[in-house]
Enzyme design. Structure first.
Site, PDB file in Angstrom:
ATOM      1  N   ALA A 113       0.852  -1.197   0.000  1.00 34.57           N
ATOM      2  CA  ALA A 113       0.000   0.000   0.000  1.00 34.57           C
ATOM      3  C   ALA A 113       0.882   1.238   0.000  1.00 34.57           C
ATOM      4  O   ALA A 113       0.703   2.154   0.791  1.00 34.57           O
ATOM      5  CB  ALA A 113      -0.925  -0.029   1.212  1.00 34.57           C
ATOM      6  N   ASP A 172      16.356  -1.859 -13.605  1.00 40.19           N
ATOM      7  CA  ASP A 172      14.923  -1.739 -13.896  1.00 40.19           C
ATOM      8  C   ASP A 172      14.684  -1.851 -15.411  1.00 40.19           C
ATOM      9  O   ASP A 172      13.771  -2.556 -15.859  1.00 40.19           O
ATOM     10  CB  ASP A 172      14.403  -0.396 -13.349  1.00 40.19           C
ATOM     11  CG  ASP A 172      12.947  -0.182 -13.700  1.00 40.19           C
ATOM     12  OD1 ASP A 172      12.094  -0.834 -13.084  1.00 40.19           O
ATOM     13  OD2 ASP A 172      12.673   0.624 -14.616  1.00 40.19           O
ATOM     14  N   GLY A 210       0.038   1.309  -4.570  1.00 38.62           N
ATOM     15  CA  GLY A 210      -1.053   0.669  -3.816  1.00 38.62           C
ATOM     16  C   GLY A 210      -2.137   1.664  -3.435  1.00 38.62           C
ATOM     17  O   GLY A 210      -3.339   1.358  -3.549  1.00 38.62           O
ATOM     18  N   GLU A 217       0.449  -5.878 -16.795  1.00 38.84           N
ATOM     19  CA  GLU A 217       0.648  -4.788 -17.766  1.00 38.84           C
ATOM     20  C   GLU A 217       1.618  -3.730 -17.251  1.00 38.84           C
ATOM     21  O   GLU A 217       2.494  -3.254 -17.992  1.00 38.84           O
ATOM     22  CB  GLU A 217      -0.709  -4.142 -18.114  1.00 38.84           C
ATOM     23  CG  GLU A 217      -0.628  -3.007 -19.107  1.00 38.84           C
ATOM     24  CD  GLU A 217       0.010  -3.414 -20.438  1.00 38.84           C
ATOM     25  OE1 GLU A 217       1.206  -3.119 -20.610  1.00 38.84           O
ATOM     26  OE2 GLU A 217      -0.659  -4.030 -21.284  1.00 38.84           O
ATOM     27  N   THR A 266       3.908  -4.822  -4.406  1.00 37.09           N
ATOM     28  CA  THR A 266       5.235  -4.704  -3.788  1.00 37.09           C
ATOM     29  C   THR A 266       6.287  -4.939  -4.878  1.00 37.09           C
ATOM     30  O   THR A 266       5.960  -5.197  -6.033  1.00 37.09           O
ATOM     31  CB  THR A 266       5.448  -5.787  -2.705  1.00 37.09           C
ATOM     32  OG1 THR A 266       5.677  -7.046  -3.355  1.00 37.09           O
ATOM     33  CG2 THR A 266       4.231  -5.921  -1.800  1.00 37.09           C
ATOM     34  N   GLY A 310       4.822   6.638 -12.176  1.00 36.51           N
ATOM     35  CA  GLY A 310       3.917   7.449 -11.363  1.00 36.51           C
ATOM     36  C   GLY A 310       2.762   6.597 -10.866  1.00 36.51           C
ATOM     37  O   GLY A 310       2.352   5.650 -11.541  1.00 36.51           O
ATOM     38  N   GLY A 323       7.546   9.772  -6.992  1.00 34.98           N
ATOM     39  CA  GLY A 323       7.050   8.384  -7.016  1.00 34.98           C
ATOM     40  C   GLY A 323       7.434   7.630  -8.267  1.00 34.98           C
ATOM     41  O   GLY A 323       6.843   6.600  -8.582  1.00 34.98           O
ATOM     42  N   ALA A 340       4.513   1.189 -17.221  1.00 33.17           N
ATOM     43  CA  ALA A 340       3.393   1.516 -16.319  1.00 33.17           C
ATOM     44  C   ALA A 340       2.064   1.209 -17.030  1.00 33.17           C
ATOM     45  O   ALA A 340       1.923   0.128 -17.602  1.00 33.17           O
ATOM     46  CB  ALA A 340       3.504   2.972 -15.854  1.00 33.17           C
ATOM     47  N   LYS A 348      12.809  -4.914 -17.629  1.00 36.96           N
ATOM     48  CA  LYS A 348      11.738  -4.706 -18.624  1.00 36.96           C
ATOM     49  C   LYS A 348      12.110  -5.339 -19.961  1.00 36.96           C
ATOM     50  O   LYS A 348      11.269  -5.954 -20.627  1.00 36.96           O
ATOM     51  CB  LYS A 348      11.473  -3.207 -18.782  1.00 36.96           C
ATOM     52  CG  LYS A 348      10.792  -2.618 -17.537  1.00 36.96           C
ATOM     53  CD  LYS A 348      10.821  -1.107 -17.563  1.00 36.96           C
ATOM     54  CE  LYS A 348      10.127  -0.540 -16.335  1.00 36.96           C
ATOM     55  NZ  LYS A 348      10.456   0.876 -16.090  1.00 36.96           N
ATOM     56  N   VAL A 399       5.844  -3.174 -17.431  1.00 35.09           N
ATOM     57  CA  VAL A 399       6.619  -2.466 -18.464  1.00 35.09           C
ATOM     58  C   VAL A 399       5.809  -1.255 -18.927  1.00 35.09           C
ATOM     59  O   VAL A 399       4.643  -1.390 -19.334  1.00 35.09           O
ATOM     60  CB  VAL A 399       6.926  -3.372 -19.682  1.00 35.09           C
ATOM     61  CG1 VAL A 399       7.752  -2.604 -20.713  1.00 35.09           C
ATOM     62  CG2 VAL A 399       7.660  -4.635 -19.260  1.00 35.09           C
TER      63      VAL A 399
HETATM   64  N1  LIG Z   1       6.161   3.764  -9.008  1.00 31.60           N
HETATM   65  C1  LIG Z   1       6.021   3.564 -10.306  1.00 31.60           C
HETATM   66  O1  LIG Z   1       5.949   4.487 -11.115  1.00 31.60           O
HETATM   67  C2  LIG Z   1       5.927   2.169 -10.819  1.00 31.60           C
HETATM   68  C3  LIG Z   1       6.034   1.084  -9.982  1.00 31.60           C
HETATM   69  N2  LIG Z   1       5.948  -0.183 -10.470  1.00 31.60           N
HETATM   70  C4  LIG Z   1       6.055  -1.287  -9.525  1.00 31.60           C
HETATM   71  O2  LIG Z   1       5.025  -1.168  -8.551  1.00 31.60           O
HETATM   72  C5  LIG Z   1       5.453  -1.788  -7.332  1.00 31.60           C
HETATM   73  C6  LIG Z   1       5.186  -0.841  -6.173  1.00 31.60           C
HETATM   74  O3  LIG Z   1       5.893   0.357  -6.374  1.00 31.60           O
HETATM   75  P1  LIG Z   1       5.652   1.624  -5.411  1.00 31.60           P
HETATM   76  O4  LIG Z   1       4.241   1.652  -4.949  1.00 31.60           O
HETATM   77  O5  LIG Z   1       6.209   2.776  -6.130  1.00 31.60           O
HETATM   78  O6  LIG Z   1       6.582   1.242  -4.158  1.00 31.60           O
HETATM   79  P2  LIG Z   1       6.464   1.764  -2.650  1.00 31.60           P
HETATM   80  O7  LIG Z   1       7.804   1.592  -2.043  1.00 31.60           O
HETATM   81  O8  LIG Z   1       5.814   3.099  -2.608  1.00 31.60           O
HETATM   82  O9  LIG Z   1       5.450   0.730  -1.962  1.00 31.60           O
HETATM   83  C7  LIG Z   1       5.765  -0.603  -1.768  1.00 31.60           C
HETATM   84  C8  LIG Z   1       4.767  -1.220  -0.796  1.00 31.60           C
HETATM   85  O10 LIG Z   1       5.034  -2.601  -0.710  1.00 31.60           O
HETATM   86  C9  LIG Z   1       5.104  -2.992   0.669  1.00 31.60           C
HETATM   87  N3  LIG Z   1       6.001  -4.142   0.764  1.00 31.60           N
HETATM   88  C10 LIG Z   1       7.290  -4.234   0.369  1.00 31.60           C
HETATM   89  N4  LIG Z   1       7.756  -5.482   0.608  1.00 31.60           N
HETATM   90  C11 LIG Z   1       6.721  -6.174   1.171  1.00 31.60           C
HETATM   91  C12 LIG Z   1       6.561  -7.502   1.631  1.00 31.60           C
HETATM   92  N5  LIG Z   1       7.558  -8.386   1.565  1.00 31.60           N
HETATM   93  N6  LIG Z   1       5.366  -7.861   2.155  1.00 31.60           N
HETATM   94  C13 LIG Z   1       4.350  -6.983   2.232  1.00 31.60           C
HETATM   95  N7  LIG Z   1       4.442  -5.705   1.802  1.00 31.60           N
HETATM   96  C14 LIG Z   1       5.611  -5.312   1.273  1.00 31.60           C
HETATM   97  C15 LIG Z   1       5.624  -1.768   1.366  1.00 31.60           C
HETATM   98  O11 LIG Z   1       5.283  -1.877   2.739  1.00 31.60           O
HETATM   99  P3  LIG Z   1       6.156  -1.096   3.882  1.00 31.60           P
HETATM  100  O12 LIG Z   1       5.819   0.345   3.667  1.00 31.60           O
HETATM  101  O13 LIG Z   1       5.647  -1.692   5.135  1.00 31.60           O
HETATM  102  O14 LIG Z   1       7.591  -1.445   3.565  1.00 31.60           O
HETATM  103  C16 LIG Z   1       4.824  -0.690   0.624  1.00 31.60           C
HETATM  104  O15 LIG Z   1       3.502  -0.632   1.126  1.00 31.60           O
HETATM  105  C17 LIG Z   1       6.948  -2.138  -7.549  1.00 31.60           C
HETATM  106  O16 LIG Z   1       7.044  -3.493  -7.900  1.00 31.60           O
HETATM  107  C18 LIG Z   1       7.349  -1.273  -8.738  1.00 31.60           C
HETATM  108  O17 LIG Z   1       8.383  -1.843  -9.501  1.00 31.60           O
HETATM  109  C19 LIG Z   1       5.744  -0.437 -11.783  1.00 31.60           C
HETATM  110  C20 LIG Z   1       5.610   0.577 -12.677  1.00 31.60           C
HETATM  111  C21 LIG Z   1       5.733   1.969 -12.278  1.00 31.60           C
HETATM  112  N1  LIG Z   2      11.046   2.899 -11.554  1.00 28.36           N
HETATM  113  C1  LIG Z   2      10.327   2.583 -12.744  1.00 28.36           C
HETATM  114  C2  LIG Z   2       8.875   2.550 -12.454  1.00 28.36           C
HETATM  115  C3  LIG Z   2       8.102   1.925 -13.522  1.00 28.36           C
HETATM  116  O1  LIG Z   2       8.366   0.796 -13.958  1.00 28.36           O
HETATM  117  C4  LIG Z   2      10.601   3.628 -13.814  1.00 28.36           C
HETATM  118  O2  LIG Z   2      11.132   4.670 -13.449  1.00 28.36           O
HETATM  119  O3  LIG Z   2      10.291   3.397 -14.982  1.00 28.36           O
HETATM  120 NA    NA Z   3       2.326  -1.233 -19.499  1.00 28.12          NA
END
Ligand SMILES: NC(=O)C1=CN([C@@H]2O[C@H](COP(=O)(O)OP(=O)(O)OC[C@H]3O[C@@H](n4cnc5c(N)ncnc54)[C@H](OP(=O)(O)O)[C@@H]3O)[C@@H](O)[C@H]2O)C=CC1
Ligand SMILES: N[C@@H](CC=O)C(=O)O
Ligand code: NA
Length: 367
Positions: free
Chosen positions: A14, A225, A18, A148, A97, A347, A211, A153, A229, A151
């Site tokens: 979250a 990263d 999340g 989806e 996560t 994002g 973010g 986003a 991809k 790669v």
């Molecule tokens: N941000 C972006 O633009 C993009 C992100 N992604 C992917 O989305 C996913 C999330 O990214 P983002 O939301 O930015 O990351 P954040 O660091 O903001 O959030 C990660 C969340 O995952 C939780 N978490 C981590 N490890 C565990 C675990 N072992 N068990 C339970 N909860 C866990 C963290 O909890 P806690 O706070 O307690 O550590 C936190 O709530 C990643 O895989 C990222 O690669 C993909 C495309 C784009």
């Molecule tokens: N950290 C990644 C997030 C999306 O996959 C990026 O910057 O592209």
């Molecule tokens: Na995509």
């Protein structure tokens, strides 16, 4: 217990993505009353919210409820038991996560009929064996696997590439800018229009605050990263890439910071090394060019490249804005003019969109 027309959802993670996903889920549940969408479990790394009777967790206050909870998360096999014991028509795990442990458990969830939707890259760019286990488990049980946002986003990259392959087109080359963070960094640090741009380390801090970065920004700056991809895309077109370590990847981490103990220590010390990236930028400027971090897959030669390249200021790649990604798919059908997809590649909102659209596909799938 008799199956009901209800979709039970468990969310792990979250954070930035999340939280945006939860807001989109709330809108989706309001728009689509049937089947009933029920959030019955939500967890971060240390806390969880759930009840033995699978009572719905209010979507509008789920983040606050999680923050105030004193319940510990269930173990992964326990979470699968919990989801299946509700008797719901469909059970879905949303993994927001970047945990490798959770990714490694996908085949076990899928085999038991639990569909998975995730923006994480870990499962699809880990070992090739894990990739095979995931898709064979999904095919055997009929449980869906959507990723989806792993790669580009929310950009329709995975779905488009799968459609090209499944309809019998021959993909010959994929190239472009695959990282929202890298795109933002170079578009701000070395803009195509004129000079300017802040210090490299300040732009990295901004990308994290917006973010765009991975939970640990070193995973973006070391090129991993992008390598992940490219591994995913290469596997979709049929190349058996064993891992993102199977091809050369240019890291932008200063050698002196390779042993930094944490992402926070890395960010704190990065300003000491701003001169290194300034020198790279200046070298390109002498030729009237700008630097950008790009990748490519040549399907025939199986060559995958990830790293910095110089571009003319007037080129499409140099002119990208913000966190924009650009993907060019060269195929037999499209000939010399590639199919191009461009737009924000990072994002919370745009990434959550790719997760929500995956969930809609799971809900709509008639099994
Ligand atoms: N941000 C972006 O633009 C993009 C992100 N992604 C992917 O989305 C996913 C999330 O990214 P983002 O939301 O930015 O990351 P954040 O660091 O903001 O959030 C990660 C969340 O995952 C939780 N978490 C981590 N490890 C565990 C675990 N072992 N068990 C339970 N909860 C866990 C963290 O909890 P806690 O706070 O307690 O550590 C936190 O709530 C990643 O895989 C990222 O690669 C993909 C495309 C784009
Ligand atoms: N950290 C990644 C997030 C999306 O996959 C990026 O910057 O592209
Ligand atoms: Na995509």
């Amino acid at each position: 217990m008799a199956a009901t027309r209800q979709v039970n959802i468990a969310i792990i993670g979250a954070g930035g993505v999340g939280k945006c996903f939860l807001a989109q889920l709330e809108q989706l549940a309001a728009r689509r009353p049937t089947p009933k969408i029920v959030l019955c479990y939500i967890a971060s790394s240390k806390k969880a919210v759930y009840s033995a009777d699978h009572a719905p967790i209010a979507l509008s206050s789920a983040i606050a409820t999680l923050a105030a909870s004193s319940q510990a998360p269930l173990g992964l096999p326990g979470l699968a038991d919990f989801l299946l014991s509700s008797g719901a028509h469909k059970s879905v795990l949303i993994d927001n996560t970047s945990s490798q442990d959770i990714a490694d458990a996908y085949p076990a969830f899928l085999r038991r009929g639990i569909s998975i939707v995730t923006p994480s890259k870990k499962a699809f760019s880990g070992s090739y064996q894990l990739w095979q286990d995931i898709f064979s488990a999904s095919a055997e049980s009929g449980a869906c696997m959507y990723h989806e946002s792993s790669v580009g986003a929310g950009l329709p990259i995975i779905s488009t590439l799968r459609d090209l392959v499944d309809t019998g087109d021959e993909v010959t080359k994929i190239e472009g800018v695959f990282s929202g963070t890298m795109s933002f960094l170079f578009n701000s640090f070395a803009p195509a229009s004129g000079t300017g741009g802040g210090k490299w380390s300040a732009e990295v801090a901004k990308a994290k605050a917006l973010g765009y970065t991975e939970p640990d920004p070193r995973d973006d700056l070391n090129g991993m990263d992008v390598a992940r991809k490219l591994t995913i895309l290469a596997r979709i077109v049929g190349l058996e890439v064993e891992s993102p370590a199977s091809f050369p990847v240019q890291s932008l981490i200063p050698a002196e910071l390779e042993s930094a103990a944490s992402g926070d220590e890395f960010l704190a010390r990065l300003p000491e090394f701003d001169a290194q990236m300034e020198a790279t930028k200046a070298e390109a400027e002498k030729e009237g060019k700008v630097i950008r971090y790009v990748g490519s897959i040549d399907v025939a030669t199986k060559e995958i490249k990830v790293g910095l390249q110089k571009f003319d200021r007037s080129s499409a790649i140099a002119g990208l804005k913000g966190s924009d990604n650009i993907f060019s798919f060269y195929t037999k059908r499209y000939g010399a003019n590639p199919l191009i997809i461009q737009g924000a590649g990072a994002g919370g909102e745009v990434t959550a969109m790719g997760v929500t659209s995956g969930l809609i596909k799971v809900i709509s799938y008639q099994s």
